[in-house]
Design a protein around this motif. Sequence first.
Motif, PDB file in Angstrom:
ATOM      1  N   ALA A   1       0.854  -1.114   0.087  1.00 20.30           N
ATOM      2  CA  ALA A   1       0.020   0.086   0.153  1.00 20.30           C
ATOM      3  C   ALA A   1       0.913   1.290   0.029  1.00 20.30           C
ATOM      4  O   ALA A   1       0.427   2.439  -0.616  1.00 20.30           O
ATOM      5  CB  ALA A   1      -0.906  -0.161   1.194  1.00 20.30           C
TER       6      ALA A   1
ATOM      7  N   ALA B   1      -1.136   2.940  -3.111  1.00 22.27           N
ATOM      8  CA  ALA B   1      -2.247   3.972  -2.655  1.00 22.27           C
ATOM      9  C   ALA B   1      -1.575   5.056  -2.229  1.00 22.27           C
ATOM     10  O   ALA B   1      -2.058   6.319  -2.550  1.00 22.27           O
ATOM     11  CB  ALA B   1      -3.123   3.512  -1.486  1.00 22.27           C
ATOM     12  N   LEU B   2      -0.131   5.091  -1.584  1.00 17.24           N
ATOM     13  CA  LEU B   2       0.156   6.250  -1.231  1.00 17.24           C
ATOM     14  C   LEU B   2       1.349   6.871  -2.290  1.00 17.24           C
ATOM     15  O   LEU B   2       1.639   8.047  -2.317  1.00 17.24           O
ATOM     16  CB  LEU B   2       1.042   6.083   0.188  1.00 17.24           C
ATOM     17  CG  LEU B   2       0.130   6.089   1.399  1.00 17.24           C
ATOM     18  CD1 LEU B   2       1.057   5.882   2.685  1.00 17.24           C
ATOM     19  CD2 LEU B   2      -0.697   7.163   1.236  1.00 17.24           C
TER      20      LEU B   2
ATOM     21  N   GLY C   1      -0.094  11.839  -1.043  1.00 13.20           N
ATOM     22  CA  GLY C   1       0.803  10.794  -0.509  1.00 13.20           C
ATOM     23  C   GLY C   1       1.610  11.081   0.544  1.00 13.20           C
ATOM     24  O   GLY C   1       1.751  10.250   1.704  1.00 13.20           O
TER      25      GLY C   1
ATOM     26  N   GLY D   1      -0.636  11.282   3.860  1.00 12.28           N
ATOM     27  CA  GLY D   1      -0.953  10.285   4.095  1.00 12.28           C
ATOM     28  C   GLY D   1       0.276   9.705   5.015  1.00 12.28           C
ATOM     29  O   GLY D   1       0.008   9.055   5.908  1.00 12.28           O
TER      30      GLY D   1
ATOM     31  N   TYR E   1       0.417   8.396   8.946  1.00 11.16           N
ATOM     32  CA  TYR E   1       0.738   6.879   9.320  1.00 11.16           C
ATOM     33  C   TYR E   1       1.956   7.215  10.260  1.00 11.16           C
ATOM     34  O   TYR E   1       2.027   6.476  11.319  1.00 11.16           O
ATOM     35  CB  TYR E   1       1.046   6.277   8.061  1.00 11.16           C
ATOM     36  CG  TYR E   1       1.914   5.126   8.357  1.00 11.16           C
ATOM     37  CD1 TYR E   1       1.252   3.783   8.712  1.00 11.16           C
ATOM     38  CD2 TYR E   1       3.468   5.042   8.243  1.00 11.16           C
ATOM     39  CE1 TYR E   1       2.101   2.745   8.975  1.00 11.16           C
ATOM     40  CE2 TYR E   1       3.934   3.775   8.782  1.00 11.16           C
ATOM     41  CZ  TYR E   1       3.462   2.659   8.927  1.00 11.16           C
ATOM     42  OH  TYR E   1       4.165   1.436   9.371  1.00 11.16           O
TER      43      TYR E   1
ATOM     44  N   THR F   1      -4.541   4.801   3.894  1.00 12.73           N
ATOM     45  CA  THR F   1      -5.065   4.637   2.562  1.00 12.73           C
ATOM     46  C   THR F   1      -6.579   4.817   2.273  1.00 12.73           C
ATOM     47  O   THR F   1      -6.884   5.328   1.208  1.00 12.73           O
ATOM     48  CB  THR F   1      -4.373   3.443   1.902  1.00 12.73           C
ATOM     49  OG1 THR F   1      -4.843   2.090   2.595  1.00 12.73           O
ATOM     50  CG2 THR F   1      -2.772   3.539   2.115  1.00 12.73           C
TER      51      THR F   1
ATOM     52  N   ARG G   1      -7.430   8.233   2.088  1.00 12.37           N
ATOM     53  CA  ARG G   1      -7.172   9.042   1.048  1.00 12.37           C
ATOM     54  C   ARG G   1      -7.600   8.902  -0.004  1.00 12.37           C
ATOM     55  O   ARG G   1      -7.869   9.736  -0.891  1.00 12.37           O
ATOM     56  CB  ARG G   1      -5.661   8.293   0.645  1.00 12.37           C
ATOM     57  CG  ARG G   1      -4.350   8.617   1.478  1.00 12.37           C
ATOM     58  CD  ARG G   1      -4.099  10.125   1.668  1.00 12.37           C
ATOM     59  NE  ARG G   1      -4.507  10.352   3.282  1.00 12.37           N
ATOM     60  CZ  ARG G   1      -4.805  11.400   3.357  1.00 12.37           C
ATOM     61  NH1 ARG G   1      -4.363  12.739   2.762  1.00 12.37           N
ATOM     62  NH2 ARG G   1      -4.790  12.072   4.807  1.00 12.37           N
ATOM     63  N   LYS G   2      -8.464   7.473  -0.226  1.00 15.61           N
ATOM     64  CA  LYS G   2      -9.287   7.130  -1.290  1.00 15.61           C
ATOM     65  C   LYS G   2     -10.595   7.972  -1.103  1.00 15.61           C
ATOM     66  O   LYS G   2     -11.043   8.295  -2.123  1.00 15.61           O
ATOM     67  CB  LYS G   2      -9.545   5.745  -1.400  1.00 15.61           C
ATOM     68  CG  LYS G   2      -8.374   4.944  -1.796  1.00 15.61           C
ATOM     69  CD  LYS G   2      -8.645   3.389  -1.764  1.00 15.61           C
ATOM     70  CE  LYS G   2      -7.531   2.605  -2.109  1.00 15.61           C
ATOM     71  NZ  LYS G   2      -7.797   1.033  -1.645  1.00 15.61           N
TER      72      LYS G   2
END
Length: 196
Positions: free
Chosen positions: A30, A34-35, A151, A154, A158, A188, A191-192
């Motif tokens: 991910a 995703a990032l 990204g 995010g 994290y 993630t 983020r989506k």
Amino acid sequence: MLRWLRQRAETSRKAEELYGSVVAAARQPAFYGALGVPDTPEGRFELVALHLFLALEGLRGRGAAAEGLARRTIETFVIDMDDCMREMGVGDLTVPKKVKRAAAAFYERASVYRKDLIEDLAQDLPELGAPRLSKSLRGFVFADSVERDDGAAGLAHYMQAASSALSDQAFGEFVNAGMASRLLANVTSKRKVSIT
């Protein structure tokens, strides 16, 4: 003498396990999907450095045994960098210089990340996120790409969540229990949602 050798061997074993957890955390897909962390040697180095920083922060101020483990974990990181560069075909004469640069890069990032986490936490305005840490991550991880602001934000979220979780548990447990994966999945998914 034998006791000292046994202690050193035990510290080395723990350091290898800890560094193994660092690498396992950094390899989660991910981060790269995703990032949008670049799936390149540089991008993978950045995530190893980020997680190594988190692991070592958890050992700070916890006594002489923890300091010894931190030192040995850094040595394990340096050995791994040496091995990786040789596997990538870097010439024998160049490897020591590149390993030295990798170690210096890690220490630079660790210093910046520590300062950013403290300063972003001190602002006590959760709605602002982590502006200092996001900016640093964009520079180190995303090569200052403005397109990667989401990204970087995010990844900063994290790191903040991981840092907080690690104040209560050891890094190896954090990874083995799946906490790193859950935090990443949470980030993630947010983020989506924010992109759509």
